[in-house]
Design a protein around this motif. Structure first.
Motif, mmCIF file in Angstrom:
data_model
loop_
_atom_site.group_PDB
_atom_site.id
_atom_site.type_symbol
_atom_site.label_atom_id
_atom_site.label_comp_id
_atom_site.label_asym_id
_atom_site.label_seq_id
_atom_site.Cartn_x
_atom_site.Cartn_y
_atom_site.Cartn_z
ATOM 1 N N VAL A 18 0.839 -1.204 0.000
ATOM 2 C CA VAL A 18 0.000 0.000 0.000
ATOM 3 C C VAL A 18 0.874 1.253 0.000
ATOM 4 C CG1 VAL A 18 -1.636 1.326 1.406
ATOM 5 C CG2 VAL A 18 -2.017 -1.114 1.023
ATOM 6 N N ILE A 19 1.923 1.268 0.800
ATOM 7 C CA ILE A 19 2.821 2.428 0.849
ATOM 8 C C ILE A 19 3.514 2.631 -0.491
ATOM 9 C CG2 ILE A 19 4.944 3.316 1.900
ATOM 10 C CD1 ILE A 19 3.978 2.020 4.532
ATOM 11 N N ALA A 20 3.969 1.541 -1.104
ATOM 12 C CA ALA A 20 4.623 1.643 -2.417
ATOM 13 C C ALA A 20 3.646 2.151 -3.465
ATOM 14 C CB ALA A 20 5.191 0.287 -2.822
ATOM 15 N N ALA A 21 2.396 1.700 -3.410
ATOM 16 C CA ALA A 21 1.390 2.162 -4.378
ATOM 17 C C ALA A 21 1.104 3.645 -4.193
ATOM 18 C CB ALA A 21 0.114 1.333 -4.235
ATOM 19 N N LEU A 22 1.046 4.101 -2.944
ATOM 20 C CA LEU A 22 0.798 5.524 -2.697
ATOM 21 C C LEU A 22 1.951 6.393 -3.185
ATOM 22 C CD1 LEU A 22 -0.864 5.410 0.833
ATOM 23 C CD2 LEU A 22 -1.960 5.961 -1.340
ATOM 24 N N ILE A 23 3.166 5.906 -3.023
ATOM 25 C CA ILE A 23 4.327 6.665 -3.486
ATOM 26 C C ILE A 23 4.366 6.704 -5.007
ATOM 27 C CG2 ILE A 23 6.861 6.660 -3.588
ATOM 28 C CD1 ILE A 23 6.828 5.616 -0.700
ATOM 29 N N ALA A 24 4.058 5.596 -5.651
ATOM 30 C CA ALA A 24 4.133 5.522 -7.100
ATOM 31 C C ALA A 24 2.912 6.115 -7.786
ATOM 32 C CB ALA A 24 4.293 4.058 -7.537
ATOM 33 N N TRP A 25 1.842 6.328 -7.065
ATOM 34 C CA TRP A 25 0.610 6.845 -7.666
ATOM 35 C C TRP A 25 0.852 8.249 -8.204
ATOM 36 C CZ3 TRP A 25 -3.809 4.002 -7.984
ATOM 37 C CH2 TRP A 25 -4.935 4.641 -8.443
#
Length: 142
Positions: A18-25
């Motif tokens: 989830v953290i990686a997705a938020l950063i890459a979003w």
């Protein structure tokens, strides 16, 4: 205990995802304020046909220095081209640069010794380095 560790591992993996997705979003642009003018770039329209490229006319010769004119005359090829021609300040009869001719369409380095009426072209040998040394300011003139 093993079930609890497994559950903590799964929750940790989900949290990292989830953290990686938020950063890459990708960030969404802020909404424009009321009455603000929004400028968005558009893709350039493709032209239906390519624009013609004007060919240089024979009557409009490019402006050349006297040294470049002498070098081209010594080459003896009407389609020869020069680039990056530099004459020594302390010995203006010596010039170096790159040339290409109709027979050799690749730009190659050259050394022109005007007082000797000599034009040396880089043939890839180590000997050309000895000749090209005269291009450096302060080197003895042959």
């Amino acid at each position: 205990m093993p079930a609890r560790r497994k559950m903590l591992f799964v929750l940790g993996a989900v949290a990292v995802a989830v953290i990686a997705a938020l950063i890459a979003w990708p960030a969404t642009p802020p909404a424009p304020e009321a009455g603000a003018v929004v400028v968005r770039p558009t893709a350039p329209a493709a032209s239906p046909s390519p624009a013609p490229v004007p060919e240089p006319s024979a009557s409009a010769s490019p402006t050349r220095s006297p040294i470049e004119t002498s070098i081209l005359a010594s080459i003896g090829d009407s389609r020869a081209e020069l680039r990056d021609v530099v004459a020594r300040r302390d010995a203006p009869q010596i010039a170096c640069g790159e040339k290409r001719t109709a027979r050799d369409p690749v730009f190659r380095r050259f050394v022109w010794l005007g007082h000797l009426k000599m034009l040396a072209t880089d043939d890839g040998s180590a000997d050309f380095g000895n000749i090209a040394a005269v291009c450096r300011e302060g080197q003895p003139v042959p």
